[in-house]
Enzyme design. Structure first.
Site, PDB file in Angstrom:
ATOM      1  N   SER A 530       0.948  -1.010  -0.002  1.00  0.00           N
ATOM      2  CA  SER A 530       0.330   0.023  -0.055  1.00  0.00           C
ATOM      3  C   SER A 530       0.975   1.287  -0.019  1.00  0.00           C
ATOM      4  CB  SER A 530      -0.974  -0.075   1.139  1.00  0.00           C
ATOM      5  OG  SER A 530      -1.881   0.778   1.069  1.00  0.00           O
ATOM      6  N   HIS A 643      -7.363  -5.750  -1.230  1.00  0.00           N
ATOM      7  CA  HIS A 643      -6.243  -4.952  -0.482  1.00  0.00           C
ATOM      8  C   HIS A 643      -5.754  -5.557   0.852  1.00  0.00           C
ATOM      9  CE1 HIS A 643      -3.891  -1.374  -0.708  1.00  0.00           C
ATOM     10  NE2 HIS A 643      -4.179  -1.171   0.609  1.00  0.00           N
TER      11      HIS A 643
END
Length: 669
Positions: A530, A643
């Site tokens: 990320s 994610h």
């Protein structure tokens, strides 16, 4: 506990040991304080997550499994009389509320809702429950009951018509006009009544001690796509009247009523620094309307900001009032620790249970100054402890991973502080490889966390322990932008991605090389996910210091991220400081893709197909550019994962991910 550190008779943890780990969370005291029910998650022989309820007797220390099968049983809550446990289970499909007699017997399904249930709480008299579900705009509860188990098979293939700015979510997927609804459920019959008409998002709710009022936090602004507040509302159950008690400029959650029902507490902030604002403990005096930030003068983030791969998604204990009603217990994140504190109504803050560990679950005894806490540290996966709220003493109650931990050696990270290039003090940790021999030189891998407003710290981290077991030193730091070091520090990264945050990390590398002489400076690797993936991309575009890199769920291009991420349209402006039409040059300046010609470091790119936070096109742009430049790279795409792959993704893919990371570093370091 005894840590078998550096013993030759034990081995280091392997990636495959993920399938043997037991994840303990969400302890809940019985009303009489004699028992604790908790959740234990495992990965079964089919490589699927299962979670079940376990009962701990404090009288004799015995632990008994209460639910079984191929289900995910979570969120257990005792009825006020202690005779029943309500919990969520997906054994019939979507998570529904089930009831289980405390003296034994079969569980009984209470709700049959097409979209399932996400949270629940008991009324004080135990006659009903309040729960959170979602409904389509034209649906009613009666139409919504799950009577057709094969509905998914019968669904027609239709286009998704998008009219909203916020039309997707990494956690929930594409929106389809569903809205959150609070419902009242008769605890015996299951008869349901909708209490609210539908909200964009309800993130917390709590019922008053007299059972007459439900407090909830939601966004009821005229255009929720452009506002990021969560106001607090009071709903009178009998009349249906709703009153807003906040003023539209804050973000509040974790609601908790005082024992006398005269005050409501919440965790939140007023967006002073947008997404980088420290959380505070707030109280709202219901009769007078007065609101106060009890921790306003304490430069510490309230809540759990820890980054890890073991306990993500565990229910937060939120705020817990003491039995006298003159103060609250809460978790806070400070210098790599998540510990327990108490704040009195006059603002006095007292440490309650502190140390170099991650306290990620809590239940307080209804009569005595003690609690049961779920605690992890760097060499201990996680267990329940009896803790004294007077002196912080801890006594271990469970040994969830005893068999596995007896086989293993863990590397204990060494914590240190170092100066960055501009003199700021940065905290870091260094994990030595297992069985390090005198005079040996070893490669080092630098790990960079996501967020960026999160923190590394004193918690068990499977990925890092796997690398240490494979013979790598592991460096991890909290550069500016991280939580744990105050408001100025966490806000400092905004508008400066790739600036002093980059210098903080590189200064940590220099410090490690200067102070840990067993590190081979010619064999350095770097990885992160990320924001950590963004920084990995940025690093290899700005230095050739690293011999190998692995970028995960990363950002490579802020210009396209603006329009494809579920949060891009506001996060880009919040964090970089502009949007695509005002200053595209600035977005491009902060984009790692701009510097792709400089990348000479072999780069492995890992990305999930269903990542809506940092969509896979971010990886594709980087990969295609590198291949076009004939640089050493590989793209690994993970199907059916979002994610959250490294923390809660499909177990087989989590293993694949770890093996790809280790394999890349083994090849190049």
């Amino acid at each position: 506990m005894t840590v078998h550190h550096m013993k030759k008779t034990t081995r280091g943890i392997a990636a495959e040991d993920l399938f043997r780990i037991h994840f303990v969370s969400d302890p809940q005291f019985s009303p009489d304080g004699k028992k604790v029910i908790f959740v234990q998650k495992t990965i079964d022989h089919e490589r699927e997550y299962r979670s079940h309820l376990f009962l701990l007797s404090l009288a004799d220390g015995s632990v008994k499994q209460w639910t079984f099968g191929k289900s995910k049983d979570t969120f257990p809550r005792w009825s006020p009389d202690g005779k029943t446990i309500a919990f969520l289970s997906n054994r019939s499909g979507k998570p529904q509320i089930w009831r289980l007699p405390a003296d034994g017997g079969e569980a009984r399904q209470l709700t049959f809702l097409k979209n399932g249930v996400r949270q629940l709480c008991w009324s004080p008299n135990g006659r009903f429950l309040i729960a959170l579900t979602s409904l389509g705009k034209e649906e009613t509860l009666k139409e919504h009951e799950e009577k057709n188990k094969n509905e998914k098979e019968k669904r027609k293939l239709t286009p998704l018509i998008v009219e909203r700015l916020q039309y997707k979510s990494d956690a929930a997927g594409f929106r389809d006009d569903k809205q959150d609804v609070l419902i009242r459920i008769d605890a015996e019959t299951g008869e349901m009544q909708a209490l609210t008409n539908g909200d964009d998002e309800i993130i917390s709710f709590a019922i008053s001690p007299d059972g007459q009022t439900v407090a909830f936090a939601a966004n009821r602004s005229e255009d929720p796509d452009f506002t990021f507040t969560r106001d607090i509302f009071l709903l009178d159950i009998d009349s249906g009247k709703t009153t807003k008690i906040t003023d539209g400029n804050g973000f509040f959650a974790s609601l908790s009523w005082s024992p006398d029902g005269k005050m409501l507490a919440a965790i939140g902030h007023e967006l002073e620094y947008l997404g980088a604002t420290l959380n505070r403990v707030w109280t709202f005096d219901i009769p007078s309307g007065e609101k106060r930030a009890l921790t306003a003068n304490w430069d510490v983030h309230v809540g759990d900001a820890m980054v890890g791969d073991m306990h993500s998604g565990a229910p937060s204990p939120g705020l817990i009032w003491n039995k006298e009603g003159n103060g609250l217990y809460f978790l806070a994140s400070e210098r790599g620790r998540v510990n327990l504190y108490h704040v009195a109504l006059d603002g006095t803050i007292t440490p309650s249970v502190i140390g170099d560990f991650h306290l990620y679950g809590l239940s307080i005894h209804p009569h005595h100054h003690m609690a049961v806490a779920a605690i992890s540290d760097p060499t201990h996966i996680g267990d329940l402890y009896a803790v004294s709220l007077r002196d912080g003493r801890r006594d271990k109650l469970t040994n969830a991973n005893e068999e596995l931990e007896k086989e293993l050696s863990f590397s204990k990270p060494e914590s240190f502080s170092y100066p960055s290039r501009d003199g700021w003090d940065i905290q870091g940790w260094l994990m030595k490889p297992l069985h390090l021999e005198d005079g040996q030189k070893v490669p080092m891998v630098v790990e960079i966390h996501g967020g960026p407003h999160a923190m590394y710290g004193f918690t068990f981290f499977h990925e890092m322990q796997v690398l240490a077991a494979k013979g790598y030193a592991v460096l991890f730091t909290n550069p500016r932008g991280s939580h744990g070091y105050g408001q100025t520090f966490v806000n400092a990264v905004r508008g400066d991605y790739g600036g002093m945050d980059y210098e903080d990390i590189m200064s940590g590398v220099e410090y490690a090389l200067a102070h840990f002489h067993f590190i081979d400076e010619t064999r350095l690797g770097v990885t992160g996910g990320s924001y950590g993936g963004f920084m990995t991309n940025w690093i290899v575009g700005h230095t050739d210091r690293f011999k190998a890199a692995v970028t995960q769920r990363s950002i490579s291009n802020w210009l396209s991220f603006y329009g494809v991420s579920d949060i891009g349209y506001f996060f880009t402006e919040w964090e970089v400081g502009c949007n695509v039409w005002e200053n595209p040059e600035r977005l491009w300046h902060h984009s790692p893709l701009k510097y792709v010609k400089n990348i000479r470091t072999p780069l492995l790119i890992l990305h999930s197909e269903k990542d809506y936070r940092c969509p896979i096109e971010q990886a594709e742009q980087l990969f295609i550019s590198l291949k076009h430049l004939k640089r050493e790279t590989k793209l690994v795409r993970f199907p059916e994962a979002n994610h959250d792959l490294s923390r809660n993704g499909p177990p087989t893919l989590r293993l694949e991910r770890l093996n790809h990371i280790v394999g890349w570093f083994e090849k190049y370091l």
